[in-house]
Design a protein around this motif. Structure first.
Motif, PDB file in Angstrom:
ATOM      1  N   PHE A   1      14.291  -1.658  34.082  1.00  0.00           N
ATOM      2  CA  PHE A   1      14.674  -0.258  33.928  1.00  0.00           C
ATOM      3  C   PHE A   1      13.442   0.600  33.690  1.00  0.00           C
ATOM      4  O   PHE A   1      12.579   0.248  32.896  1.00  0.00           O
ATOM      5  CB  PHE A   1      15.627  -0.153  32.734  1.00  0.00           C
ATOM      6  CG  PHE A   1      15.986   1.239  32.312  1.00  0.00           C
ATOM      7  CD1 PHE A   1      16.487   2.157  33.216  1.00  0.00           C
ATOM      8  CD2 PHE A   1      15.855   1.622  30.987  1.00  0.00           C
ATOM      9  CE1 PHE A   1      16.842   3.435  32.812  1.00  0.00           C
ATOM     10  CE2 PHE A   1      16.209   2.890  30.572  1.00  0.00           C
ATOM     11  CZ  PHE A   1      16.703   3.804  31.491  1.00  0.00           C
TER      12      PHE A   1
ATOM     13  N   ASP B   1      12.175   4.480  32.617  1.00  0.00           N
ATOM     14  CA  ASP B   1      12.635   5.717  31.985  1.00  0.00           C
ATOM     15  C   ASP B   1      11.469   6.375  31.255  1.00  0.00           C
ATOM     16  O   ASP B   1      10.537   5.691  30.830  1.00  0.00           O
ATOM     17  CB  ASP B   1      13.771   5.403  30.996  1.00  0.00           C
ATOM     18  CG  ASP B   1      14.573   6.622  30.578  1.00  0.00           C
ATOM     19  OD1 ASP B   1      13.968   7.609  30.097  1.00  0.00           O
ATOM     20  OD2 ASP B   1      15.799   6.599  30.718  1.00  0.00           O
TER      21      ASP B   1
ATOM     22  N   ILE C   1      14.431   3.374  26.265  1.00  0.00           N
ATOM     23  CA  ILE C   1      13.726   2.098  26.409  1.00  0.00           C
ATOM     24  C   ILE C   1      14.158   1.155  25.279  1.00  0.00           C
ATOM     25  O   ILE C   1      14.480  -0.011  25.514  1.00  0.00           O
ATOM     26  CB  ILE C   1      12.188   2.313  26.374  1.00  0.00           C
ATOM     27  CG1 ILE C   1      11.737   3.176  27.560  1.00  0.00           C
ATOM     28  CG2 ILE C   1      11.443   0.993  26.320  1.00  0.00           C
ATOM     29  CD1 ILE C   1      11.978   2.608  28.925  1.00  0.00           C
TER      30      ILE C   1
ATOM     31  N   VAL D   1      18.021   0.053  25.679  1.00  0.00           N
ATOM     32  CA  VAL D   1      18.279  -0.861  26.794  1.00  0.00           C
ATOM     33  C   VAL D   1      17.563  -2.198  26.593  1.00  0.00           C
ATOM     34  O   VAL D   1      18.095  -3.252  26.958  1.00  0.00           O
ATOM     35  CB  VAL D   1      17.894  -0.176  28.124  1.00  0.00           C
ATOM     36  CG1 VAL D   1      17.941  -1.132  29.276  1.00  0.00           C
ATOM     37  CG2 VAL D   1      18.822   1.001  28.374  1.00  0.00           C
ATOM     38  N   SER D   2      16.401  -2.179  25.974  1.00  0.00           N
ATOM     39  CA  SER D   2      15.696  -3.438  25.666  1.00  0.00           C
ATOM     40  C   SER D   2      16.562  -4.337  24.804  1.00  0.00           C
ATOM     41  O   SER D   2      16.547  -5.563  24.954  1.00  0.00           O
ATOM     42  CB  SER D   2      14.379  -3.159  24.936  1.00  0.00           C
ATOM     43  OG  SER D   2      13.469  -2.531  25.774  1.00  0.00           O
TER      44      SER D   2
ATOM     45  N   ALA E   1      12.556  -3.149  29.993  1.00  0.00           N
ATOM     46  CA  ALA E   1      12.530  -1.688  30.027  1.00  0.00           C
ATOM     47  C   ALA E   1      11.097  -1.184  29.997  1.00  0.00           C
ATOM     48  O   ALA E   1      10.321  -1.567  29.123  1.00  0.00           O
ATOM     49  CB  ALA E   1      13.340  -1.128  28.860  1.00  0.00           C
TER      50      ALA E   1
END
Length: 153
Positions: A119, A121, A127, A130-131, A137
């Motif tokens: 991902f 961003d 970050i 989502v990590s 990320a």
């Protein structure tokens, strides 16, 4: 390790909406002198490597997804269409919600585990969120480029 799914935020990752987010622009958008402008004359532009990145991912049969928490999903979709990049995306989660919600839907739709996703961003909070799911990320400073993406192919 190579990844199967490449997920991109939109604002400040794929495009710069005149120094702001697309939901702060002023549609309708028009092409004038090869520049995409909003009604107030704000120039909205893709970062230079975006098309090359998306083409390379498609050539390598990777899944491509968008995850954006914009408050104006229709405007983001308009930009995807006007830049002629909508065709590259296998799935899109574009609405005001947590990136975790976006990723749950992407995982379900593509049936690919988080550990096979990367991902990109421009916001640290995304970050970090989502990590925590197990997604790789990557923080993006000034838009994506080929070098940034190549290392995950």
């Amino acid at each position: 390790m190579s990844f199967d799914v490449f997920v991109f935020d939109l604002d400040f990752t794929l495009w710069d909406a005149g120094g702001t987010w697309c939901d702060a622009t002023n549609p309708p958008y028009v092409w004038r002198n090869n520049k995409l402008l909003d009604r107030s004359g704000r120039w909205i532009s893709l970062y230079p490597d975006v098309i090359a990145v998306l083409e390379e991912l498609k050539n390598q049969n990777k899944f491509i997804a968008a995850a954006s928490r914009t408050y104006e999903p229709e405007w983001a979709q308009d930009l995807l269409n006007l830049f002629d990049i909508d065709k590259y995306f296998d799935t899109k989660e574009i609405y005001p919600a947590s990136k975790i919600s976006h990723f749950k839907k992407i995982r379900r739709f593509l049936d690919v585990p988080y550990q096979r996703m990367v991902f990109f961003d421009d916001e640290y909070r995304n970050i970090e969120d989502v990590s925590g799911l197990g997604v790789e990320a990557i923080f993006v400073r000034n838009g994506i480029d080929l070098k940034m993406v190549d290392k995950f192919l």
